[in-house]
Design a protein around this motif. Structure first.
Motif, PDB file in Angstrom:
ATOM      1  N   VAL A  12      -1.240  -4.276  -7.288  1.00  0.00           N
ATOM      2  CA  VAL A  12       0.039  -3.925  -6.669  1.00  0.00           C
ATOM      3  C   VAL A  12       0.597  -5.139  -5.916  1.00  0.00           C
ATOM      4  O   VAL A  12       1.788  -5.444  -5.998  1.00  0.00           O
ATOM      5  N   ALA A  15       2.057  -7.609  -8.365  1.00  0.00           N
ATOM      6  CA  ALA A  15       3.349  -7.131  -8.874  1.00  0.00           C
ATOM      7  C   ALA A  15       4.437  -7.312  -7.818  1.00  0.00           C
ATOM      8  O   ALA A  15       5.561  -7.717  -8.135  1.00  0.00           O
ATOM      9  N   ALA A  16       4.097  -7.034  -6.568  1.00  0.00           N
ATOM     10  CA  ALA A  16       5.071  -7.202  -5.478  1.00  0.00           C
ATOM     11  C   ALA A  16       5.442  -8.675  -5.310  1.00  0.00           C
ATOM     12  O   ALA A  16       6.614  -9.012  -5.144  1.00  0.00           O
ATOM     13  N   GLY A  19       7.617  -9.758  -8.303  1.00  0.00           N
ATOM     14  CA  GLY A  19       8.759  -8.918  -8.640  1.00  0.00           C
ATOM     15  C   GLY A  19       8.617  -8.250  -9.994  1.00  0.00           C
ATOM     16  O   GLY A  19       9.595  -8.004 -10.680  1.00  0.00           O
ATOM     17  N   SER A  20       7.378  -7.970 -10.373  1.00  0.00           N
ATOM     18  CA  SER A  20       7.096  -7.408 -11.690  1.00  0.00           C
ATOM     19  C   SER A  20       7.242  -5.900 -11.727  1.00  0.00           C
ATOM     20  O   SER A  20       7.110  -5.219 -10.717  1.00  0.00           O
ATOM     21  N   LEU A  22       5.469  -2.674 -12.657  1.00  0.00           N
ATOM     22  CA  LEU A  22       4.067  -2.273 -12.771  1.00  0.00           C
ATOM     23  C   LEU A  22       3.955  -1.022 -13.628  1.00  0.00           C
ATOM     24  O   LEU A  22       4.611  -0.015 -13.346  1.00  0.00           O
ATOM     25  N   GLY A  54       2.229   1.111  -4.305  1.00  0.00           N
ATOM     26  CA  GLY A  54       3.422   0.493  -4.883  1.00  0.00           C
ATOM     27  C   GLY A  54       4.686   0.944  -4.171  1.00  0.00           C
ATOM     28  O   GLY A  54       5.582   0.149  -3.916  1.00  0.00           O
ATOM     29  N   VAL A  59       7.390  -1.766  -4.947  1.00  0.00           N
ATOM     30  CA  VAL A  59       7.176  -2.297  -6.291  1.00  0.00           C
ATOM     31  C   VAL A  59       7.868  -1.400  -7.320  1.00  0.00           C
ATOM     32  O   VAL A  59       7.770  -0.175  -7.239  1.00  0.00           O
ATOM     33  N   MET A  61       7.995   0.529 -10.575  1.00  0.00           N
ATOM     34  CA  MET A  61       6.898   1.099 -11.353  1.00  0.00           C
ATOM     35  C   MET A  61       7.439   2.014 -12.444  1.00  0.00           C
ATOM     36  O   MET A  61       8.492   2.609 -12.286  1.00  0.00           O
TER      37      MET A  61
END
Length: 83
Positions: A12, A15-16, A19-20, A22, A54, A59, A61
């Motif tokens: 997580v 990803a944060a 900037g992905s 998830l 997330g 994030v 998701m």
């Protein structure tokens, strides 16, 4: 906090940081299998943990790969996918 939760937090956080987008279910399944968790219940528990973390970190998701593909098709130019 156990090893699976630590790995989930790392996923997580990555990803944060990037900037992905998830993909929750695949991420949970990968981490669970790496730690010998094969039950659907165990994977679901880990997925809920990932969703909570997330959400806390803001994030983006999607529950699964199909949803992620649709999201990327509709507004995903330049987005990164995290598994």
């Amino acid at each position: 906090m156990d090893q699976t939760q630590k790995q989930a937090l790392e996923a997580v956080a990555r990803a944060a940081a990037t900037g992905s987008l998830l993909i929750v279910r695949q991420t949970a399944a990968r981490i669970a299998v790496d730690n010998g968790i094969l039950s659907e219940e165990g994977i679901d528990d880990l997925a809920r943990f990932i969703i909570a973390e997330g959400g806390r970190l803001g994030v983006a998701m999607e529950p699964g790969s199909r949803e992620a593909i649709e999201s990327l098709k509709s507004d995903g130019a330049g987005r990164i996918v995290a598994l």
